[in-house]
Write a protein that holds these residues in place. Structure first.
Motif, mmCIF file in Angstrom:
data_model
loop_
_atom_site.group_PDB
_atom_site.id
_atom_site.type_symbol
_atom_site.label_atom_id
_atom_site.label_comp_id
_atom_site.label_asym_id
_atom_site.label_seq_id
_atom_site.Cartn_x
_atom_site.Cartn_y
_atom_site.Cartn_z
ATOM 1 N N ALA A 187 103.262 64.954 6.287
ATOM 2 C CA ALA A 187 101.575 63.809 7.046
ATOM 3 C C ALA A 187 101.265 62.990 6.459
ATOM 4 O O ALA A 187 101.204 61.775 7.512
ATOM 5 C CB ALA A 187 100.755 64.813 7.008
ATOM 6 N N HIS A 188 101.571 62.602 5.402
ATOM 7 C CA HIS A 188 101.594 61.314 4.624
ATOM 8 C C HIS A 188 102.363 60.217 4.848
ATOM 9 O O HIS A 188 101.917 59.321 5.407
ATOM 10 C CB HIS A 188 101.613 61.535 3.087
ATOM 11 C CG HIS A 188 101.319 60.411 1.884
ATOM 12 N ND1 HIS A 188 101.747 60.634 0.724
ATOM 13 C CD2 HIS A 188 100.731 59.742 2.761
ATOM 14 C CE1 HIS A 188 101.169 59.307 -0.027
ATOM 15 N NE2 HIS A 188 100.576 58.213 1.118
ATOM 16 N N VAL A 189 103.930 61.050 5.107
ATOM 17 C CA VAL A 189 104.563 59.461 5.477
ATOM 18 C C VAL A 189 104.632 59.223 7.234
ATOM 19 O O VAL A 189 104.518 58.624 7.492
ATOM 20 C CB VAL A 189 106.385 60.611 5.535
ATOM 21 C CG1 VAL A 189 106.961 59.597 6.440
ATOM 22 C CG2 VAL A 189 106.771 61.012 4.439
ATOM 23 N N GLN A 190 103.857 60.230 8.288
ATOM 24 C CA GLN A 190 103.483 59.570 8.861
ATOM 25 C C GLN A 190 102.186 58.751 9.198
ATOM 26 O O GLN A 190 102.354 57.938 10.364
ATOM 27 C CB GLN A 190 102.653 60.698 9.959
ATOM 28 C CG GLN A 190 102.926 60.534 12.193
ATOM 29 C CD GLN A 190 102.554 62.014 12.403
ATOM 30 O OE1 GLN A 190 103.491 63.193 12.080
ATOM 31 N NE2 GLN A 190 102.313 62.014 13.646
ATOM 32 N N ARG A 191 101.545 59.160 8.511
ATOM 33 C CA ARG A 191 100.048 58.309 8.676
ATOM 34 C C ARG A 191 100.747 56.125 8.162
ATOM 35 O O ARG A 191 99.793 55.465 8.362
ATOM 36 C CB ARG A 191 99.421 59.028 7.584
ATOM 37 C CG ARG A 191 98.417 59.314 7.569
ATOM 38 C CD ARG A 191 97.012 59.583 6.955
ATOM 39 N NE ARG A 191 97.256 60.182 5.727
ATOM 40 C CZ ARG A 191 97.794 61.736 5.028
ATOM 41 N NH1 ARG A 191 97.814 63.058 6.326
ATOM 42 N NH2 ARG A 191 97.739 62.031 4.091
ATOM 43 N N ALA A 192 101.225 56.883 7.115
ATOM 44 C CA ALA A 192 102.260 55.184 6.392
ATOM 45 C C ALA A 192 102.976 54.676 7.353
ATOM 46 O O ALA A 192 102.615 53.629 7.480
ATOM 47 C CB ALA A 192 103.255 55.463 5.294
ATOM 48 N N THR A 193 103.903 55.345 8.268
ATOM 49 C CA THR A 193 104.449 54.921 9.095
ATOM 50 C C THR A 193 104.350 53.686 10.505
ATOM 51 O O THR A 193 103.979 53.697 11.316
ATOM 52 C CB THR A 193 106.218 55.394 9.746
ATOM 53 O OG1 THR A 193 105.632 56.867 9.761
ATOM 54 C CG2 THR A 193 106.785 55.560 8.286
ATOM 55 N N GLU A 194 102.665 55.299 10.636
ATOM 56 C CA GLU A 194 101.907 54.666 11.970
ATOM 57 C C GLU A 194 100.948 53.861 11.590
ATOM 58 O O GLU A 194 100.448 52.722 12.633
ATOM 59 C CB GLU A 194 101.653 55.486 12.906
ATOM 60 C CG GLU A 194 102.560 56.784 13.119
ATOM 61 C CD GLU A 194 102.480 58.694 14.469
ATOM 62 O OE1 GLU A 194 100.743 58.970 13.757
ATOM 63 O OE2 GLU A 194 102.456 59.063 14.350
ATOM 64 N N GLY A 195 101.046 53.561 10.082
ATOM 65 C CA GLY A 195 99.908 52.688 10.037
ATOM 66 C C GLY A 195 100.503 51.300 9.486
ATOM 67 O O GLY A 195 101.490 50.759 10.506
#
Length: 316
Positions: A101-109
């Motif tokens: 989930a942390h990875v997703q926040r970074a890549t989508e942000g």
């Protein structure tokens, strides 16, 4: 494999897609899904030629072909593209991410958006990010602490970050393309490596490195990307369809990858693989933080790292 053969196939634009693995793996299944979505929205406009099992080379070779326009699309880890976009290595920093989930926040942000611009400057059109899962240590005999790596010949991803990481633990890193890794391990050219659980089984590496230590040191982020020369020939409507299809297919990929990891480890353990817990985690993290310091300038400065760490806090 050719998909979507309408009656007027001669008018369809052929899209050559490179995949490292076979039909049963998420790396290929994502492209079947992508082709279906494009066919639904632009019937008969495109024919997808999916070339499997690394027949077009490893990630670096495919990336070169995409820059030249000889291959139109593929997946890649950000590690393999770091030769062109060093800043992408921020997504590879060891022990930086808490979880998927942390990875997703970074890549989508904002971090992911900034990197998309950098990829575009190198002729790579990144339409979506994907998550290959965490990378783990693979060895011939059990090694659960960093001390066990000293002096080992280590197959490393061909990037400065990965080389520095394994050097920090006293290993001797050697960059070898993934399709050549099995033979290199079997012949003793290298003695250890790291990889995701899915690819561990996909390349049958449990036959030559039967010990998997669950270090989860790097979350292997990847991209769904296209050649700039191909992309620029698409109409705005076609680009919008491809963009939407890539995002949906990427979500499918992430779901498939989670399921595939479980199946992959069942296959590996049935063939004799051992799964071991990592011990002395502070020692693993100490080596990783040394890499953060060395790589800070290359990945956009300490602020780029801080931005991603702040997203971990935002996620609770």
């Amino acid at each position: 494999m050719a998909l979507n053969r309408p009656a007027h196939a001669a008018k369809a634009t052929t899209v050559t897609v490179a995949s490292l693995l076979g039909d049963d793996k998420p790396e290929t299944r994502i492209w079947h899904r992508f082709a279906e979505l494009v066919q639904q929205r632009l019937p008969g406009a495109f024919r997808f030629n999916i070339v499997k099992n690394a027949a077009l080379g490893g990630e670096r070779e495919v990336a070169e072909a995409i820059r030249l326009g000889a291959v139109q699309a593929s997946l890649s880890t950000v590690s393999a593209l770091s030769a062109w976009v060093p800043e992408a290595q921020v997504l590879d920093l060891p022990f930086l991410f808490q979880d998927a989930a942390h990875v997703q926040r970074a890549t989508e942000g904002a971090p992911g958006q900034r990197l998309q611009q950098r990829f575009a400057s190198q002729q790579f059109v990144v339409l979506a990010y994907i998550n290959y899962g965490a990378r783990h240590l693979l060895t011939k005999t059990p090694i659960t602490t960093p001390d066990g790596l000293r002096g080992l010949r280590f197959r490393s991803v061909q990037s400065a970050l990965h080389t520095q990481l394994w050097s920090a633990y006293g290993a001797i890193p050697t960059g070898i393309p993934i399709p050549e890794t099995y033979n290199a391990l079997a012949n003793g050219v290298v003695e250890a490596m790291d990889l995701t659980q899915s690819a561990y089984a996909g390349f049958r590496l449990y036959e030559v490195v039967p010990c998997l230590t669950e270090t989860a040191h790097i979350w292997a982020t990847g991209v769904v990307y296209f050649s700039q020369s191909f992309w620029s020939r698409l109409s705005p409507e076609q680009q919008a369809v491809f963009q939407a299809a890539a995002r949906e297919a990427a979500q499918t990929f992430n779901t498939l990858m989670q399921a595939d990891e479980a199946v992959s480890m069942q296959i590996a353990q049935a063939a004799g693989a051992q799964v071991l817990p990592a011990e002395n985690r502070p020692a693993w993290e100490a080596g990783a933080h040394a890499v953060w310091e060395k790589m800070a300038d290359a990945v956009g400065g300490e602020a780029a790292i801080a931005d991603i760490r702040a997203l971990a806090k935002a996620g609770g």
